[in-house]
Design an enzyme around this catalytic site. Structure first.
Site, PDB file in Angstrom:
ATOM      1  N   GLY A 169      29.588 137.203  15.707  1.00 31.02           N
ATOM      2  CA  GLY A 169      29.137 136.407  14.568  1.00 31.02           C
ATOM      3  C   GLY A 169      28.045 135.422  14.949  1.00 31.02           C
ATOM      4  CG  ASP A 170      28.935 132.596  17.808  1.00 32.32           C
ATOM      5  OD1 ASP A 170      29.261 132.070  16.733  1.00 32.32           O
ATOM      6  OD2 ASP A 170      29.684 132.649  18.806  1.00 32.32           O
TER       7      ASP A 170
END
Length: 306
Positions: free
Chosen positions: A250-251
Site C-alpha cells: 500500500g505504501d
C-alpha cells in the site's frame, strides 16, 4: 521537495519457522531484518522512481541508529529527531503455516522533541508535498495529523494521508490531496458491507464530499479504484504475479501514485504507476526495485468508468 513522516519507525525482524509450536522452543531456519515504517517505505519507492525526498520522524537508541544506517543506503535524505531515552521499536514477525507478529510499543516522545519536529514541518514551503502514513504513538496527541495540517493550511502544500478510521476522518476537513483507504477500511468507516462497484463509488464519493480531494481505494486482487478531483472514476486491474510479501504494498502504491501524478498531472497515469508499484512490491521479498516496477507497469491497463 517531497517529505514523508514516520512517527514510530521500527526494525522488522522476520523469522521463518517450518511449523510454529505454541509454548515450545522453536528454531527459525531463516532470518531477515528490514527498517520499518510506512513513511520510509514511501520514501524508498519515490527514490527508486527518481524523486528525491526527505524523511521526517523520530529515532532512538541502538535500534534507531541501525534504522538510520540501513536507510542511508536507499539514497533519500533523513532528517530525524533523535530522542534521548528509549529505543526505536523492534517488531518480530514469525512466518510459519500462519504469520504472527509482535510489534513493539516504541519510545515516549517528550514535548520538547515534538517541538523540534514541528520546527522542521514549519520549513515546508509552497509547492512541497507531505505524506503522512501510519498510526500515532501513544505518547503523542491523537490529533497530531490535524495539528500538522492546521500549521500548513495557509501554504500551498500537497498533503497525502494514509491512515484509518477516525484518524482519517478527522483530517478530511483540511482537504488532503489524497487518501487511500482499502476496501475493508471503507466498509469499517461507514459500517456497511460493500460488494459491488456502485457501492464502492458511492462511499468513496462520500469521503470526497467530506473534504478529500482524491480518493484512491485499493481492492487487493481486484485492483484499485480512483475518484479524482473532477469526480472522474478510474479502475485499474490488479497486477499479475506471485504474491510473496504484502508488507509495504500500500505504501508503494501511494509513492507510485504521487510519482505518476507529478509527471504530467495525469490521474490515469497516477493510478497506473501506483498499481504497478504496489504489485511489484507484493511480488518482492522487500520493497520493489525499479526494473520490476517497469515490467509490471507494462502489464497494467486503466479503464475510465465515468
Amino acid at each position: 521537495m517531497i517529505y514523508t513522516m514516520t512517527f514510530n519507525p521500527s526494525l522488522d525482524y522476520i523469522m521463518h519457522v517450518d511449523y510454529f509450536e505454541y509454548g515450545e522452543t522453536n528454531r527459525s531456519n531463516q532470518e531477515e531484518m528490514f527498517p520499518g515504517g510506512k513513511g520510509f517505505n514511501v520514501s524508498t519507492i519515490l527514490q527508486r522512481l527518481g524523486y528525491n525526498n526527505t524523511a521526517l520522524g523520530f529515532k532512538a537508541g541502538f535500534s534507531g541508529d541501525e534504522i538510520v544506517r540501513m536507510l542511508q543506503e536507499r539514497g533519500f535524505i533523513l532528517d530525524l529527531v533523535s530522542l534521548d531515552d528509549g529505543f526505536s521499536r523492534i517488531n518480530v514477525k514469525m512466518k510459519s503455516t500462519k504469520e504472527t507478529e509482535v510489534n513493539g510499543n516504541g519510545p515516549d516522545i517528550p514535548e520538547d522533541k515534538l517541538v523540534l519536529l514541528m520546527d522542521k514541518i514549519d520549513k515546508i514551503s509552497d509547492g512541497d508535498t507531505l505524506i503522512m502514513a501510519g498510526s500515532i504513538p501513544s505518547s503523542l496527541p491523537n490529533d497530531i495529523y490535524e495539528q500538522i495540517m492546521l500549521r500548513l493550511q495557509n501554504k500551498d502544500v500537497r498533503i497525502i494521508v494514509d491512515a484509518t478510521n477516525e484518524l482519517l476522518l478527522k483530517v478530511l476537513p483540511y482537504h488532503p490531496f489524497l487518501i487511500k483507504p482499502n476496501h475493508r477500511e471503507l466498509e469499517e468507516i461507514f459500517n456497511v458491507s460493500i460488494d459491488n462497484q456502485a457501492d464502492l463509488i458511492h462511499y468513496a464519493l462520500q469521503l470526497q464530499e467530506k473534504g478529500a480531494i482524491n480518493v484512491l481505494v485499493s481492492l487487493g486482487g481486484d485492483g484499485a479504484m480512483l475518484i479524482d478531483e473532477f469526480k472522474h472514476v478510474y479502475h485499474c486491474g490488479a497486477a499479475k504475479g506471485q504474491l510473496i510479501n504484502s508488507v509495504g504494498s500500500g505504501d508503494s502504491m501511494v509513492a507510485g501514485f504521487l510519482a505518476g501524478y507529478l509527471k504530467d498531472h495525469d490521474y490515469k497515469e497516477a493510478i497506473r504507476l501506483g498499481s504497478a508499484c504496489g504489485g511489484a512490491t507484493a511480488f518482492s521479498f522487500d520493497l520493489a526495485q525499479k526494473d520490476l516496477i517497469d515490467e509490471v507497469y507494462k502489464t497494467i491497463s486503466v479503464d475510465i468508468i465515468q
